[in-house]
Design a protein around this motif. Sequence first.
Motif, PDB file in Angstrom:
ATOM      1  N   ASP A   5       5.505  -4.751  -3.881  1.00  0.00           N
ATOM      2  CA  ASP A   5       4.519  -3.724  -3.534  1.00  0.00           C
ATOM      3  C   ASP A   5       4.139  -3.809  -2.056  1.00  0.00           C
ATOM      4  O   ASP A   5       3.924  -2.767  -1.410  1.00  0.00           O
ATOM      5  CB  ASP A   5       3.269  -3.885  -4.398  1.00  0.00           C
ATOM      6  CG  ASP A   5       3.505  -3.518  -5.853  1.00  0.00           C
ATOM      7  OD1 ASP A   5       4.528  -2.860  -6.148  1.00  0.00           O
ATOM      8  OD2 ASP A   5       2.664  -3.899  -6.700  1.00  0.00           O
ATOM      9  N   ARG A   6       4.042  -5.008  -1.523  1.00  0.00           N
ATOM     10  CA  ARG A   6       3.700  -5.166  -0.104  1.00  0.00           C
ATOM     11  C   ARG A   6       4.761  -4.513   0.778  1.00  0.00           C
ATOM     12  O   ARG A   6       4.434  -3.823   1.747  1.00  0.00           O
ATOM     13  CB  ARG A   6       3.574  -6.645   0.248  1.00  0.00           C
ATOM     14  CG  ARG A   6       3.227  -6.902   1.715  1.00  0.00           C
ATOM     15  CD  ARG A   6       3.268  -8.370   2.054  1.00  0.00           C
ATOM     16  NE  ARG A   6       4.624  -8.923   1.963  1.00  0.00           N
ATOM     17  CZ  ARG A   6       4.940 -10.182   2.245  1.00  0.00           C
ATOM     18  NH1 ARG A   6       3.997 -11.034   2.610  1.00  0.00           N
ATOM     19  NH2 ARG A   6       6.195 -10.592   2.134  1.00  0.00           N
ATOM     20  N   GLN A  63       4.541  -0.674   0.714  1.00  0.00           N
ATOM     21  CA  GLN A  63       3.473  -0.142   1.546  1.00  0.00           C
ATOM     22  C   GLN A  63       3.878  -0.145   3.015  1.00  0.00           C
ATOM     23  O   GLN A  63       3.540   0.779   3.765  1.00  0.00           O
ATOM     24  CB  GLN A  63       2.188  -0.941   1.349  1.00  0.00           C
ATOM     25  CG  GLN A  63       0.986  -0.348   2.070  1.00  0.00           C
ATOM     26  CD  GLN A  63       0.724   1.093   1.641  1.00  0.00           C
ATOM     27  OE1 GLN A  63       0.610   1.384   0.446  1.00  0.00           O
ATOM     28  NE2 GLN A  63       0.637   2.011   2.603  1.00  0.00           N
ATOM     29  N   THR A  64       4.624  -1.161   3.420  1.00  0.00           N
ATOM     30  CA  THR A  64       5.141  -1.184   4.788  1.00  0.00           C
ATOM     31  C   THR A  64       6.062   0.003   5.031  1.00  0.00           C
ATOM     32  O   THR A  64       5.993   0.667   6.075  1.00  0.00           O
ATOM     33  CB  THR A  64       5.897  -2.494   5.055  1.00  0.00           C
ATOM     34  OG1 THR A  64       5.006  -3.597   4.901  1.00  0.00           O
ATOM     35  CG2 THR A  64       6.480  -2.520   6.466  1.00  0.00           C
ATOM     36  N   HIS A 113       4.634   4.299  -5.075  1.00  0.00           N
ATOM     37  CA  HIS A 113       4.195   4.453  -3.687  1.00  0.00           C
ATOM     38  C   HIS A 113       4.610   5.803  -3.095  1.00  0.00           C
ATOM     39  O   HIS A 113       4.466   6.018  -1.892  1.00  0.00           O
ATOM     40  CB  HIS A 113       4.757   3.316  -2.831  1.00  0.00           C
ATOM     41  CG  HIS A 113       3.999   2.030  -2.971  1.00  0.00           C
ATOM     42  ND1 HIS A 113       4.184   1.173  -4.032  1.00  0.00           N
ATOM     43  CD2 HIS A 113       3.032   1.463  -2.199  1.00  0.00           C
ATOM     44  CE1 HIS A 113       3.392   0.122  -3.901  1.00  0.00           C
ATOM     45  NE2 HIS A 113       2.674   0.281  -2.804  1.00  0.00           N
ATOM     46  N   ASP A 138       3.989   3.056   5.521  1.00  0.00           N
ATOM     47  CA  ASP A 138       3.338   3.041   6.833  1.00  0.00           C
ATOM     48  C   ASP A 138       4.313   3.391   7.955  1.00  0.00           C
ATOM     49  O   ASP A 138       3.903   3.926   8.991  1.00  0.00           O
ATOM     50  CB  ASP A 138       2.723   1.670   7.099  1.00  0.00           C
ATOM     51  CG  ASP A 138       1.566   1.348   6.162  1.00  0.00           C
ATOM     52  OD1 ASP A 138       1.020   2.296   5.554  1.00  0.00           O
ATOM     53  OD2 ASP A 138       1.220   0.154   6.022  1.00  0.00           O
TER      54      ASP A 138
END
Length: 481
Positions: free
Chosen positions: A55-56, A59-60, A116, A63
């Motif tokens: 998940d991290r 999100q990157t 996401h 972004d």
Amino acid sequence: MSATRPKILGRALALVSLLAALLALPGTALADSRAEVSIMDDQLLLNATTQEQVDREMQTFVDLGVDRLRVSAFWNQVAPAPGARTRPAGFNAADPADPQYDFAALDRVVSSASSHGLRVMVSISTPLPVWASAEPGRNNPLWKPRPADFADFSEAVVRRYASLVDHWGIANEPNQGVWLQPQSDRSGVVAPHLYRGLVQAAYPRIKAIDPDSTALVGELAASGREGRGAKVSMRPLRFLLAMGCRDSRFRRIRGGRCKGFRPVPLDALGHHPYQLLLAPERRSRNRFDAAINDGRRLTTYLDRLIRTGALRPSRRRPNIFYTEFGYQTNPPDPFAGVSLSAQRSYLQQAAFIAYRTPRVRGLNQFRLTDGGLAGSGARRFEEFQSGLMFRDRRKKPSYAAFPHPFVIKGDRFFGHVRRGGAHRVRVERRSRRGAPFRMVAQVLTNGSGYFSFRLRGRRAGEYRYTYDAPAGTSAIVRVRS
């Protein structure tokens, strides 16, 4: 009144007139491209051990302005008993719910990407379990995959993820000996015919389950070698010709492995247009290679193969997706890397080239983070070092530029605000480092964030662009004359 004041007023009026013209005539400022931005990093994502890690990374990607994730369904990592010579007893390879399958890592990645808001492409890829080889006694996970077994695996993957995935890649770089063998033997080329069989077996299964999806065929590396051998990689345009049973003049080949030829189905063509150490504007020296600035050559081959009946597309003029691309850097790779500043520049130039190439609808960044290092010498860098970050997650200069590439060629200004949809962009100039930036143009992007316009009378200096919602600033482009 000061003698210089009329000149200043004249320049101000000229600037206002230019802005009014640009905003009043959107045809000069708006691009018509809808090309998406994708990213791929199997090593980072499939080796993650927790959902939180995956998940991290997603999100990157969000972004950075990424639209799509490409991830691989490696056959021998998902199927049972990959080293065995015989298929496991009771195993139903077409059933994604068969308990002998292990989809756990892929489940984490696909579900996270979807949650996401990223579109997803799954590449159904070798290596294969040895028991799925036509000659399992070789113990070679790249050797002659049986089409029927590949079709079963494809069906299982599509049935499992059809609700979350809209693009399916059929294999990966089949013109490379590290992905499919044999490439050729004493009697001639082999891999194109093997691949044709895989496509003809898998494509109808994919479309029967997920008819509205896009099945990408090709997925070829940009270059190859001369000569023959099981591991001697083929040049991509030679591969396409052989796959379609056509000679170099597109005439039908009827004998040998082309007996009983049937046209190859496809929805779109996938391609990996690496230019490795060379600038993206450089064209391939060999006419059968196809790097990123050879897009028109690639399109010509695609269209001629369609016209001669070698390919059977689902639409008259299928799109092309660049589904893998990037530049390795030095550091860390002193053998096959460009400088950090060159990577930043080359990736932006590549975005402009893809934008201006007809029918290219996607450009991929291969890796967020550099690959792992092992061994010594050149072998230490077998994994690609093409990330926007080093392995320890330190950001390379290309990381900051990635969300908003900016290129100036003559009086042509190109940019892409990758985060969000349509934007109002302010293009700014300063005469030298340390001087204040002043706006020279304000333009509207299209709905995908692209803009392209001409600025007559463009002067030397340093340029950048800014935008809001979310706020961002491009890298600076220096123009000498």
